[in-house]
Design a protein around this motif. Structure first.
Motif, mmCIF file in Angstrom:
data_model
loop_
_atom_site.group_PDB
_atom_site.id
_atom_site.type_symbol
_atom_site.label_atom_id
_atom_site.label_comp_id
_atom_site.label_asym_id
_atom_site.label_seq_id
_atom_site.Cartn_x
_atom_site.Cartn_y
_atom_site.Cartn_z
ATOM 1 N N MET A 1 5.139 3.713 -9.382
ATOM 2 C CA MET A 1 3.784 2.980 -10.030
ATOM 3 C C MET A 1 3.017 2.316 -8.832
ATOM 4 S SD MET A 1 4.512 3.461 -13.041
ATOM 5 C CE MET A 1 3.820 2.722 -14.287
ATOM 6 N N GLY A 2 3.737 2.139 -7.769
ATOM 7 C CA GLY A 2 2.960 1.491 -6.592
ATOM 8 C C GLY A 2 2.250 2.647 -5.860
ATOM 9 N N VAL A 3 2.829 3.870 -5.774
ATOM 10 C CA VAL A 3 2.295 5.102 -5.002
ATOM 11 C C VAL A 3 1.265 5.489 -5.996
ATOM 12 C CG1 VAL A 3 3.039 7.556 -4.803
ATOM 13 C CG2 VAL A 3 4.519 5.606 -3.907
ATOM 14 N N LEU A 4 1.457 5.367 -6.892
ATOM 15 C CA LEU A 4 0.239 6.036 -8.064
ATOM 16 C C LEU A 4 -1.097 5.049 -7.646
ATOM 17 C CD1 LEU A 4 1.445 6.915 -11.324
ATOM 18 C CD2 LEU A 4 0.589 8.494 -9.511
ATOM 19 N N VAL A 5 -0.825 3.933 -7.668
ATOM 20 C CA VAL A 5 -1.978 2.861 -7.735
ATOM 21 C C VAL A 5 -2.946 3.171 -6.259
ATOM 22 C CG1 VAL A 5 -2.827 0.632 -7.211
ATOM 23 C CG2 VAL A 5 -1.337 1.227 -9.305
ATOM 24 N N ASN A 6 -1.752 3.121 -5.107
ATOM 25 C CA ASN A 6 -2.271 3.059 -3.695
ATOM 26 C C ASN A 6 -2.945 4.690 -3.747
ATOM 27 O OD1 ASN A 6 -1.826 4.428 -0.861
ATOM 28 N ND2 ASN A 6 -1.520 2.076 -0.803
ATOM 29 N N GLY A 7 -2.410 5.720 -4.000
ATOM 30 C CA GLY A 7 -2.785 7.209 -3.931
ATOM 31 C C GLY A 7 -4.010 7.337 -4.652
ATOM 32 N N LEU A 8 -3.994 7.002 -5.915
ATOM 33 C CA LEU A 8 -5.466 7.317 -6.744
ATOM 34 C C LEU A 8 -6.508 6.535 -6.122
ATOM 35 C CD1 LEU A 8 -3.795 6.971 -10.402
ATOM 36 C CD2 LEU A 8 -4.786 9.152 -9.055
ATOM 37 N N THR A 9 -6.209 5.157 -5.680
ATOM 38 C CA THR A 9 -7.273 4.345 -4.792
ATOM 39 C C THR A 9 -7.705 5.046 -3.902
ATOM 40 O OG1 THR A 9 -6.313 2.644 -5.778
ATOM 41 C CG2 THR A 9 -8.155 2.175 -4.175
ATOM 42 N N MET A 10 -6.975 5.759 -3.139
ATOM 43 C CA MET A 10 -7.432 6.421 -1.583
ATOM 44 C C MET A 10 -8.281 7.636 -2.227
ATOM 45 S SD MET A 10 -4.507 6.456 1.261
ATOM 46 C CE MET A 10 -4.183 5.058 2.224
ATOM 47 N N MET A 11 -7.845 8.501 -3.342
ATOM 48 C CA MET A 11 -8.404 9.446 -3.773
ATOM 49 C C MET A 11 -9.805 9.276 -4.336
ATOM 50 S SD MET A 11 -5.617 12.101 -5.267
ATOM 51 C CE MET A 11 -6.931 13.354 -5.550
ATOM 52 N N ASN A 12 -10.110 7.909 -4.483
ATOM 53 C CA ASN A 12 -11.183 7.361 -5.049
ATOM 54 C C ASN A 12 -11.442 8.075 -6.293
ATOM 55 O OD1 ASN A 12 -13.481 5.796 -5.198
ATOM 56 N ND2 ASN A 12 -14.554 6.811 -3.835
ATOM 57 N N VAL A 13 -10.540 8.231 -7.213
ATOM 58 C CA VAL A 13 -10.742 8.655 -8.681
ATOM 59 C C VAL A 13 -11.443 7.575 -9.411
ATOM 60 C CG1 VAL A 13 -8.908 10.500 -8.539
ATOM 61 C CG2 VAL A 13 -8.432 8.187 -9.495
ATOM 62 N N GLN A 14 -12.234 8.094 -10.357
ATOM 63 C CA GLN A 14 -12.844 6.806 -11.235
ATOM 64 C C GLN A 14 -11.739 6.084 -11.496
ATOM 65 O OE1 GLN A 14 -15.810 6.266 -11.270
ATOM 66 N NE2 GLN A 14 -16.999 8.231 -11.128
ATOM 67 N N TYR A 15 -12.103 4.771 -11.503
ATOM 68 C CA TYR A 15 -11.134 3.724 -11.615
ATOM 69 C C TYR A 15 -10.799 3.915 -13.233
ATOM 70 C CZ TYR A 15 -14.579 0.994 -14.344
ATOM 71 O OH TYR A 15 -15.642 0.743 -14.971
ATOM 72 N N TYR A 16 -11.419 4.187 -14.183
ATOM 73 C CA TYR A 16 -10.970 4.186 -15.634
ATOM 74 C C TYR A 16 -10.059 5.249 -15.925
ATOM 75 C CZ TYR A 16 -15.462 6.683 -15.332
ATOM 76 O OH TYR A 16 -16.462 7.507 -15.202
ATOM 77 N N THR A 17 -9.941 6.361 -14.952
ATOM 78 C CA THR A 17 -9.175 7.305 -15.370
ATOM 79 C C THR A 17 -7.592 6.859 -14.870
ATOM 80 O OG1 THR A 17 -9.808 8.501 -13.407
ATOM 81 C CG2 THR A 17 -10.627 9.206 -15.218
ATOM 82 N N ASN A 18 -7.565 5.937 -14.061
ATOM 83 C CA ASN A 18 -6.063 5.434 -13.315
ATOM 84 C C ASN A 18 -5.186 5.635 -14.521
ATOM 85 O OD1 ASN A 18 -7.156 5.675 -10.939
ATOM 86 N ND2 ASN A 18 -6.973 3.566 -10.636
ATOM 87 N N ASP A 19 -5.366 4.715 -15.484
ATOM 88 C CA ASP A 19 -4.572 4.534 -16.517
ATOM 89 C C ASP A 19 -3.793 5.860 -17.254
ATOM 90 O OD1 ASP A 19 -4.091 1.854 -16.523
ATOM 91 O OD2 ASP A 19 -5.459 1.331 -18.084
ATOM 92 N N MET A 20 -4.883 6.957 -17.292
ATOM 93 C CA MET A 20 -4.577 7.937 -17.888
ATOM 94 C C MET A 20 -3.612 8.892 -17.143
ATOM 95 S SD MET A 20 -7.554 10.149 -19.580
ATOM 96 C CE MET A 20 -7.924 11.048 -18.341
ATOM 97 N N ILE A 21 -3.782 8.911 -15.873
ATOM 98 C CA ILE A 21 -3.097 9.327 -14.876
ATOM 99 C C ILE A 21 -1.489 8.791 -14.871
ATOM 100 C CG2 ILE A 21 -2.647 10.144 -12.560
ATOM 101 C CD1 ILE A 21 -5.834 10.312 -12.448
ATOM 102 N N LYS A 22 -1.776 7.807 -14.740
ATOM 103 C CA LYS A 22 -0.409 6.785 -14.664
ATOM 104 C C LYS A 22 0.323 7.158 -15.884
ATOM 105 C CE LYS A 22 -0.068 2.080 -13.895
ATOM 106 N NZ LYS A 22 -0.837 0.885 -13.490
ATOM 107 N N GLY A 23 -0.094 7.088 -17.050
ATOM 108 C CA GLY A 23 0.534 7.530 -18.314
ATOM 109 C C GLY A 23 1.178 8.833 -18.198
ATOM 110 N N ALA A 24 0.315 9.743 -17.994
ATOM 111 C CA ALA A 24 0.652 11.155 -17.791
ATOM 112 C C ALA A 24 1.764 11.479 -16.827
ATOM 113 C CB ALA A 24 -0.524 12.214 -17.519
#
Ligand SMILES: Nc1ncnc2c1ncn2[C@@H]1O[C@H](COP(=O)(O)OP(=O)(O)OP(=O)(O)O)[C@@H](O)[C@H]1O
Ligand SMILES: Nc1ncnc2c1ncn2[C@@H]1O[C@H](COP(=O)(O)OP(=O)(O)OP(=O)(O)O)[C@@H](O)[C@H]1O
Ligand SMILES: [Mg+2]
Ligand SMILES: [Mg+2]
Lengths: 360, 507, 329, 329
Positions: free
Chosen positions: C287-310
């Motif tokens: 979970m920590g890696v995902l939050v960190n990595g997705l932030t670095m990739m600067n994906v739209q914040y609202y898609t984070n949850d979706m990616i996390k769930g997938a």
């Protein structure tokens, strides 16, 4: 009391220009028994229907409402909704059922509240709303903090201090009306300053502070060199706190944080020279509560009040604060113009009411 | 075989099945005719239940085919098998009952489950019909009783009542008599005869060979996942069957080891608990095996639970080795030196989701640990010893207990207590579902415990076992000890007489 | 070959999956796989990991503690008020919230073990109660140094420097909370795997009645598990306060779901299919890696949850497709 | 006498308790027990009740659907965008979110029934996914009539009047959502009690193995249960949109815990000790009464949670102390 109405209308827009001595005799002449008039304003039961109810900002706002009502001998019941508009609608209904004398609405929503507000109107209950977007609703006085202006103040300062160029990080989340208004200003800002680039954007309202801190750390690692990031714009003080913590702990003191909203806690951080948070724009939460109560009492008094009352935001920069001591928001008025001292909405009979209640 | 017979034959051909690489069934060929009672015998873990689960659609076979009346059938689910008219009463009763539903609903579970029936239910009719079925199998229960409040034998009978509710061509009974008393078993045999007369083929699994020979027409014996013989009952005798089961000749016996009797180690005075234990006095000496016999519902299980602190006594004193025992909880009882092998093993005796190793060491974690840290070696050593001593058939000590055969689970439930330093061992029907060979192993272990100076209280409704094993036999009836015999004094008939409170029909 | 490969991918499938996620982020961003960023990730998950260890313990005895989030909130404001309102010495600052956490655990245990309210119900009720207590205690205000008090005065204390070091300091270049977290993970793992008490908990969780009839003091064991859960949540709360330097209202509310997610991903690790501490840790890492990595990739914040769930689904599927196949196969 | 009184207080204990709470509020506040206030309370619980019925259904098959809150959020924004972005006719506005809810249920079922991920794990992952989807769909914005679109234009539609009537209108003086809610409660109760399908669900939930061995198509039944749960959550979402006249982001997030609380209190009603629809309804009533009554009493809003929790504990204790006593006694 028709003369009275006109007076207080004028008073609401420019309270400072009015001297109590001018109005006092007038109201006395219009009303055969001023003390009876004032007596009628005592012992009011007021409902405060809130959408958000956590955080220092809300707590200070509630304080402002309660203190002011207490000064008038009124009693406030808080109906909190935990950011659930359906619950807020239910709370408004409940307030009407309980036949409160007046209702204050905080951060409402037209769609959710229309029904309840109509019921309240039928029941003859006066309503004053804050930041609820109820401008089209007849008979309600709307206090509004100008969110676009709040954003503009901080963004302009950011641009100025950055020299019109640089890389910035935006911490923002949609889904809340004030946030969405602030975004409009942000969009205009990005179009105006094409040399300022947004290199990262995030925001999460469920765990705002810690999540921002964690994500800001990631961004700092991604841009590890001094100068990679010029500033952070946080559209909410909870975000600003998290971002500031991350930057401070990483020792990246070249990055500045600009936030919106200001509680005592925020003010303390801004004053801290080691903190990257340098400026914020806000309306004093306590005085929002104070002014809102005053307008409600004007309505109790039968005055014709403005449909919209703009609360002017105040811009607070570390430079304007004293370096030698830590101050709280209630002392802020000594250093920043327009903060907290607002006499907006005050009238003579309210002052008299305050004195008469205080004397008891 | 005539053509008519052929039309009512069920044939399983060349069935093989492996679990995680371990072969449970190897090329098994098995047939049943309509209108016969066919016994399926074999030692614990021979593969009987697995074969029947394949027949009932609970498992799919790896190889082989099933033919009903000459047509090849594929059973992918129990529903398919039911549609072909095959109904099964599983060995683990709790797997086919819903505890928090009423007896009536459990009886009609298959019917509620069937598709193509009316959507709306009429509860009045359902309860009424359930009541009729219960009466027919001789159970005096309200059909509204919740199944979780029933005893094991009552649950078994509810499952048998379910057979009546269905239109079956073939019926599988996987060790139905294990939890039943002789009296109840007799009733079941009556039901089996009725089914047989109606042209239904009955497959009957049991470890009680006398009853098998009494009721069956044909016998099939399995060993290590293979079928070793199929004979008409008249063509074979008990010793032949046992030889086929175990692969060696074997005489069922009660190995009586010589012991020296010492001072009383368990003294019970005036023990009362509810309606099931009424004023029980008893003594067990060191080295003595005392059997408590009684019919179903006599209160044996209740007595053992109270003595183990699992249920609370209303009155009475219990002392172990001269000291008052703490019976406020099983933990207290264990500390006082009492061990219990309970009757309902899947629920109370073993942890089905844990490994054999963890099960065997559960009561003596303290012994196999030092300063709180477990000694892997000590734990394993103990487990290996029990597996050898009791002949527990398991592919590995780390195997999950749920995947063991019924009899082997029972052995685990016994094995876990053997190593504890208890003074008194309570065994509540420990041989239910255990094959003849293993039964002797258990008797030998009980005898050895007695030799070591432990006191044994052996609660059973198998009078023969009590007669063979015990130094003393106490007869229990309606919660009270009504009679005591010394070794050699009693006969089966006498025991039955006292156990049934001298009722005419048993005298 | 195939037969030997399958169990391997099965057992280590979830770990391989986490490895692939890390690899992916490392390839897309050069700054991801740096010492500083990795320690940052570990520090960012340290709070959740503590809470999740508590949840793991309660799940091990077949319970479920929904009150952990509220306990984090309570202990974080208690910690802060100890310094800010009462100017207590560091040891008191640390001990009081731990005691409070233990008390919450005891309350849970009382309801579950004594009154026998099912665990989910009892801890849900306690969650509401504790949430109410912590807000009532602070009157809805967040706690920070020299805060103005409702009566108009100013709070005398500030957040202690040495206290802040716990959440923000480093030891030999490793953030201190990371060291604490690793110690806790190893300790809890050893406890469950190698000690009698840990085993007793697992057995109790497997079948309480059978455990009771094996002579275990199941009530005491369950009580202990809930107390441990409360204490671990309280440690999470202390770290929270020292990490952000103040006591925030409702700080722990999101911790419940986050820690539960970590614990559940942990079910997949080593194909355990049940709560286990090491798995929980790797769950938190994912979970920590995902939050960190997705932030670095600067994906739209609202898609984070979706990616996390997938990603969660994939991690779980890796294990359970196999677990399932093995059972029926 | 005593013997006959005990089972009575036991069976109706929770209901008596709810009655006492209502009595207490009626005595302390003259406005509480008025027709308007009672119907308002019922209306205020109508959304939660729908969601809670869904949760009850998933619990009935021994599952647990953590994704209901997210489904409410998704369906509420879908409903709103149907009107605001696409100006669809009312029937489409109502059908699309129901289909979406059913799809979420199918996704849950796929993971649980096919891939056999344990229900809590699967629905937690789906919760994240659905939360992400609904935010991605609206780019994080709330939906309201003639809203400015991210591309600068203005959304063409407004919230339909007839649609708003669903959540805000009255029929014969009774708020329409209350009528809907009562119909749903009675319908679901009859379904579980008197239909074969309902019993099949309960059998599946009581002992899945037994159900399977009896020839039940347990996979289909569990799938159906999750789809039903998704659809009920979607109805909750539709009501939400029509009650507040907009589609709020994350509107459903608090619904999960609230509905779970209602379902759990429902365990106590009639001493069922299990999920049951009528109990769920009374659970929702209790929660609604408490929120309404406590705000009327003007207790500090931050103590509400505490009182709510304490009342929950009492309601549960009433049942479980007895349930417990009966078992061992
Ligand atoms: N689901 C399973 N997984 C793994 N192994 C199994 C499973 N079911 C049965 N076995 C193994 O298959 C073998 C045959 O078991 P089965 O239950 O058919 O024996 P049985 O003849 O019925 O014995 P008993 O008389 O003890 O009931 C045993 O070794 C058992 O451990
Ligand atoms: N939990 C219970 N609820 C209701 N009745 C029970 C319960 N447990 C036992 N009984 C009753 O007690 C009787 C069985 O008592 P117990 O099990 O002690 O007898 P037993 O001699 O051991 O019989 P068995 O041979 O069946 O083991 C049954 O007739 C049953 O009706
Ligand atoms: Mg078997
Ligand atoms: Mg018995």
């Amino acid at each position: 009391a028709c003369g009275q109405k006109e007076e207080s209308n004028a008073g609401s827009s420019s309270p400072a220009s009015q001297s109590p001595s001018e109005t006092a005799p007038e109201s006395a002449s219009a009303e055969p028994s001023p003390s009876a008039d004032i007596e009628a304003l005592k012992g009011k039961r007021i409902a405060l229907v809130m959408r958000f109810n956590t955080g220092t900002f809300s707590a200070q706002y509630v304080d402002g409402v309660k203190k002011q009502a207490a000064k008038y001998g009124g009693e406030v019941t808080v109906l909190a909704s935990e950011n659930d508009l359906a619950k807020m609608a239910a709370n408004l209904d409940s307030a009407v059922n309980q036949k409160f004398d007046g209702i204050l609405v905080d951060h409402g929503d037209v769609g959710a509240l229309t029904n309840g507000l109509n019921k309240a109107k039928e029941a003859g209950i006066p309503i004053v709303a804050f930041d609820s977007g109820l401008n089209d609703f007849e008979g309600i006085t709307n206090l509004a903090q100008n969110d676009q202006l709040l954003a503009e103040y901080t963004l302009e300062k950011l641009a100025e201090e950055a020299g019109g160029k640089g890389n910035i990080v935006k911490v923002w989340v949609a889904g809340f009306p004030p946030m969405e208004s602030r975004q409009i200003a942000y969009k205009a800002f990005t179009e105006k300053y094409t040399d300022i680039k947004e290199i990262a954007a995030f925001g999460d309202a469920t765990n705002p502070q810690l999540d921002t801190q964690n994500r800001m750390e990631a961004v700092l690692k991604q841009y590890p060199n001094k100068g990679d990031i010029t500033a952070v714009w946080a559209a909410w003080d909870e975000f600003a706190k998290g971002a500031s913590n991350a930057i401070k702990q990483a020792g990246r003191d070249e990055i500045k944080v600009y936030g919106i909203d200001l509680s005592d806690e925020d003010l303390k951080m801004i004053q801290d020279p080691a903190s990257p948070w340098v400026a914020s724009a806000a309306v004093d939460p306590t005085s929002i509560g104070t002014v809102q109560v005053r307008y409600l009492y004007q309505k109790f008094h039968g005055d014709e009040t403005d449909a919209v009352v703009q609360l002017e935001p105040v811009f607070v920069h570390r430079d304007s604060l004293p370096a030698d001591k830590v101050i709280a928001t209630d002392e802020l008025s000594q250093y920043v113009d327009g903060w907290g001292s607002s006499d907006l909405g005050n009238t003579d009979y309210l002052t008299a009411l305050e004195q008469s209640t205080g004397a008891q | 075989m005539t053509a008519l017979d052929q039309a009512s034959v069920l044939h399983m051909r060349n069935i093989s099945k492996s679990f995680a690489g371990i072969r449970a069934l190897n090329n098994v060929d098995f047939n049943v005719r309509g209108g016969e009672i066919h016994a399926l015998l074999g030692a614990n873990g021979a593969g009987k239940s697995t074969l029947m689960k394949i027949l009932s659609g609970a498992y799919e076979s790896d190889e082989g085919a099933i033919e009903v009346a000459g047509n090849v059938c594929v059973f992918r689910s129990p529903a398919d098998s039911k549609r072909a008219g095959i109904h099964c009463v599983y060995q683990e009763v709790d797997t086919s009952l819903v505890g928090h539903l009423s007896v009536a609903e459990n009886i009609f579970l298959d019917r509620l489950a069937a598709s193509g029936q009316k959507l709306w239910l009429r509860w009045g009719e359902i309860y009424e019909e359930a009541g009729r079925l219960l009466k027919r199998i001789g159970l005096t229960l309200s059909p509204r009783t919740l199944v979780r409040d029933l005893t094991l034998s009552e649950k078994q009978l509810v499952l048998i009542a379910r057979l009546y509710a269905e239109k079956a061509k073939f019926v599988i009974l996987d060790e139905p008599t294990a939890p039943l008393s002789l009296e109840e078993a007799d009733k079941l045999f009556g039901i089996m005869e009725e089914l047989k007369a109606a042209g239904i083929g009955v497959i009957f699994i049991s470890h009680r060979l006398p009853e098998v020979f009494r009721i069956c027409d044909r016998i099939t014996v399995m060993r290590d996942g293979e079928r070793v013989l199929t004979e008409n009952k008249t063509d074979i005798d008990v010793s032949g069957v046992v030889r086929a089961m175990l692969g060696r000749s074997f005489e069922e016996e009660y190995p009586k080891l010589e012991t020296t009797r010492g001072e009383p180690v368990l003294e019970v005075r005036g023990l009362e608990s509810g309606r099931r234990v009424r004023g029980v006095d008893l003594d067990v000496r060191r080295g003595e095996i005392v059997a408590v016999v009684g019919l179903v519902g006599a209160g044996k299980t209740e007595l053992s639970r109270v003595l183990f602190g699992a249920d609370q006594a209303d009155k009475g004193t219990v002392s172990v080795a001269g000291k008052p025992a703490d019976l406020s909880s099983p933990a207290g009882a264990v500390k006082s030196g009492i061990a219990l092998v309970p009757e309902e093993r899947r629920k109370e005796g073993i942890l089905v989701r844990e490994s054999v190793l963890h099960n065997l060491s559960a009561p003596l974690l303290k012994t196999v640990s030092r300063f709180g840290f477990l000694s892997g070696k000590g734990e394993r050593g103990y487990a290996d010893k029990q597996i050898t001593d009791l002949g527990i058939k398991t592919p590995a000590v780390t195997q999950i207990t749920a995947y063991l055969s019924g009899g082997n689970q029972q052995k685990v439930a016994i094995g876990k207590w053997i190593g504890t330093e208890a003074d008194v061992y309570l065994f509540d029907e420990p041989t239910k579902g255990v094959d003849v060979g293993a039964k002797s192993d258990i008797f030998r272990i009980i005898g050895r415990l007695a030799q070591e100076g432990k006191g044994i209280l052996y609660l059973t409704c198998e009078f023969a076992e009590a007669l063979g094993l015990a130094d003393r036999i106490l007869v229990m009836c309606d919660g009270a000890i009504v009679k005591s015999f010394n070794r050699g004094e009693a006969t089966q008939e006498e025991l039955l007489y006292y156990a049934s409170a001298g009722r005419e029909e048993f005298a | 070959m195939k037969n030997r490969l399958l169990p391997f991918t099965f057992k280590y499938g979830a770990l391989i999956f986490i490895g692939l996620v890390i690899l992916f982020f490392s390839l897309t961003n050069e700054y991801f796989f740096t010492y500083n960023n990795i320690t940052d990730i570990l520090r960012s998950i340290s709070i959740v990991t503590f809470v999740a260890i508590g949840v793991t313990i309660s799940l091990a005895v077949d319970g479920f503690d929904l009150s952990v989030g509220a306990t984090v909130s309570l202990s974080t404001v208690v910690t802060a008020t100890m310094m800010v309102w009462y100017e207590m010495p560091l040891v008191v600052v640390l001990v009081v919230p731990l005691v409070v956490g233990a008390l919450v655990g005891l309350l849970n245990a009382l309801l579950i073990v004594k009154i026998r309210i099912p665990d989910l119900l009892a801890t849900l009720a306690v969650m509401y109660i504790v949430n109410g207590i912590h807000k009532t205690y602070t009157k809805g205000y967040s706690i920070y140094g020299n805060m103005p008090m409702p009566d108009g005065s100013t709070a005398p204390g500030v957040m202690d420097k040495s206290f802040l070091w716990i959440g923000q300091g480093k030891l030999l270049g490793v953030p201190f909370p990371v060291i604490l977290m690793l110690l806790a993970v190893v300790g809890a793992h050893v406890f469950f795997k190698y000690t009698r008490w840990g085993r007793q908990m697992i057995i109790t969780g497997g079948n309480e009645e059978a455990a009771r009839l094996s002579g275990l003091k199941v009530k005491r064991i369950r009580t202990f598990a809930y107390v441990a859960s409360g204490v671990f949540a309280a440690i999470g709360g202390i770290l929270f306060a020292s990490r952000i330097g103040s006591g925030q209202i409702d700080a722990g509310a999101p911790m419940l779901m986050e820690s539960v997610a970590a614990v559940f991903v942990g079910y997949s690790v080593f194909a355990a299919g049940r709560p286990n501490v090491v798995g929980t840790f790797f769950g938190a890492v994912l979970m920590g890696v995902l939050v960190n990595g997705l932030t670095m990739m600067n994906v739209q914040y609202y898609t984070n949850d979706m990616i996390k769930g997938a990603v969660l689904v994939l991690a779980l599927a890796v294990t359970f497709i196999h677990l399932n196949r093995r059972k029926t196969g």
